[in-house]
Design an enzyme around this catalytic site. Structure first.
Site, PDB file in Angstrom:
ATOM      1  CG  HIS A  16     -14.083   8.609 -29.304  1.00 31.48           C
ATOM      2  ND1 HIS A  16     -14.540   9.791 -28.825  1.00 31.48           N
ATOM      3  CD2 HIS A  16     -12.841   8.373 -28.830  1.00 31.48           C
ATOM      4  CE1 HIS A  16     -13.450  10.536 -28.422  1.00 31.48           C
ATOM      5  NE2 HIS A  16     -12.344   9.670 -28.380  1.00 31.48           N
ATOM      6  CE  LYS A  40      -5.989  15.576 -22.062  1.00 30.79           C
ATOM      7  NZ  LYS A  40      -6.555  14.788 -23.164  1.00 30.79           N
ATOM      8  NE  ARG A  89      -7.102  10.603 -33.453  1.00 35.58           N
ATOM      9  CZ  ARG A  89      -7.378  11.502 -32.578  1.00 35.58           C
ATOM     10  NH1 ARG A  89      -8.188  12.437 -32.447  1.00 35.58           N
ATOM     11  NH2 ARG A  89      -6.560  11.366 -31.444  1.00 35.58           N
ATOM     12  CB  SER A 127     -12.676  15.174 -28.154  1.00 30.36           C
ATOM     13  OG  SER A 127     -13.320  13.700 -28.096  1.00 30.36           O
TER      14      SER A 127
HETATM   15  P1  ADP Z   1      -7.162  10.500 -24.509  1.00 29.88           P
HETATM   16  O1  ADP Z   1      -7.229  12.017 -23.931  1.00 29.88           O
HETATM   17  O2  ADP Z   1      -6.865   9.323 -23.550  1.00 29.88           O
HETATM   18  O3  ADP Z   1      -6.309  10.435 -25.848  1.00 29.88           O
HETATM   19  P2  ADP Z   1      -9.425  10.755 -26.440  1.00 29.88           P
HETATM   20  O4  ADP Z   1     -10.877  10.611 -26.105  1.00 29.88           O
HETATM   21  O5  ADP Z   1      -9.004  11.917 -27.154  1.00 29.88           O
HETATM   22  O6  ADP Z   1      -8.740  10.371 -25.037  1.00 29.88           O
HETATM   23  O7  ADP Z   1      -9.145   9.406 -27.173  1.00 29.88           O
HETATM   24  C1  ADP Z   1      -9.281   7.859 -26.691  1.00 29.88           C
HETATM   25  C2  ADP Z   1      -9.051   6.989 -27.692  1.00 29.88           C
HETATM   26  O8  ADP Z   1      -9.686   6.959 -28.806  1.00 29.88           O
HETATM   27  C3  ADP Z   1      -7.418   7.299 -28.358  1.00 29.88           C
HETATM   28  O9  ADP Z   1      -6.736   5.991 -28.512  1.00 29.88           O
HETATM   29  C4  ADP Z   1      -7.491   7.973 -29.664  1.00 29.88           C
HETATM   30  O10 ADP Z   1      -6.327   7.746 -30.424  1.00 29.88           O
HETATM   31  C5  ADP Z   1      -8.691   7.300 -29.924  1.00 29.88           C
HETATM   32  N1  ADP Z   1      -9.352   8.245 -31.045  1.00 29.88           N
HETATM   33  C6  ADP Z   1      -9.809   9.440 -30.908  1.00 29.88           C
HETATM   34  N2  ADP Z   1     -10.658  10.025 -31.882  1.00 29.88           N
HETATM   35  C7  ADP Z   1     -10.307   8.968 -32.846  1.00 29.88           C
HETATM   36  C8  ADP Z   1     -10.931   8.741 -34.340  1.00 29.88           C
HETATM   37  N3  ADP Z   1     -11.442   9.752 -34.796  1.00 29.88           N
HETATM   38  N4  ADP Z   1     -10.651   7.541 -35.058  1.00 29.88           N
HETATM   39  C9  ADP Z   1      -9.935   6.602 -34.423  1.00 29.88           C
HETATM   40  N5  ADP Z   1      -9.529   6.745 -32.994  1.00 29.88           N
HETATM   41  C10 ADP Z   1      -9.779   7.935 -32.256  1.00 29.88           C
END
Ligand code: ADP
Length: 159
Positions: A16, A40, A89, A127
């Site tokens: 992130h 969630k 990703r 996460s």
């Molecule tokens: P959500 O539940 O809205 O998907 P996340 O916190 O899992 O929330 O992810 C928020 C954003 O960050 C999403 O667009 C996700 O694809 C992106 N993201 C999460 N991890 C990574 C990573 N390792 N590299 C690039 N983008 C990421």
């Protein structure tokens, strides 16, 4: 131009953070928005997640942190943001993200979803993965900022 970067951030990872750092060089202002998803059960409450993000971005003056309970398009309109930022990703992200981008377009014509591809070293990182490793007392220090690793350690290891 203002871009919002919504997500669960439960917790924020280096993946992130990499997206936020790169986007902060592309847009005037980035607002990282912790979304409250009633479906969630988070590990960290919204206040804690915001504090973790704030500490992670303290060296980035054009990044703000907020949280919102509602549609992302509503928040974007409220903050006059023209860009909705998301990270990509793997192929499975693309399917979900494209559907979301198309849906948001039907709700807010003037809001553009912009995708940033993950940096190669973070392509595997999520996460949930971090929480899974920590649950079994594995090291996560290389996957999240140091203060977040401490919070996770307190949740899983010291209980
Ligand atoms: P959500 O539940 O809205 O998907 P996340 O916190 O899992 O929330 O992810 C928020 C954003 O960050 C999403 O667009 C996700 O694809 C992106 N993201 C999460 N991890 C990574 C990573 N390792 N590299 C690039 N983008 C990421």
């Amino acid at each position: 131009m203002i871009a919002i970067y919504p997500g669960s951030f439960d917790p924020i990872t280096c993946g992130h953070l990499d997206i936020i750092q790169r986007a902060s060089r592309l847009f005037d202002t980035i607002i990282v928005v912790v979304s409250l998803n009633p479906n969630k059960q988070p590990l960290f409450n919204a206040e804690k997640r915001m504090a973790q993000i704030r500490e992670s971005v303290q060296d980035l003056p054009n990044v703000e942190v907020d949280c919102f309970n509602g549609l992302t398009v509503t928040y974007a309109r409220m903050r006059k943001a023209k860009v909705l930022l998301r990270g990509l990703r793997v192929l499975s992200d693309f399917e979900k993200e494209l559907q979301m981008a198309h849906t948001n377009k039907t709700l807010a014509e003037d809001l553009e979803t912009v995708f940033l591809a993950t940096s190669t070293e973070y392509g595997f990182l999520s996460s949930s993965l971090v929480k899974e490793i920590a649950q079994f007392e594995g090291a996560v220090d290389h996957l999240v900022p140091p203060h977040v690793a401490r919070d996770i350690y307190q949740c899983y290891v010291q209980t």
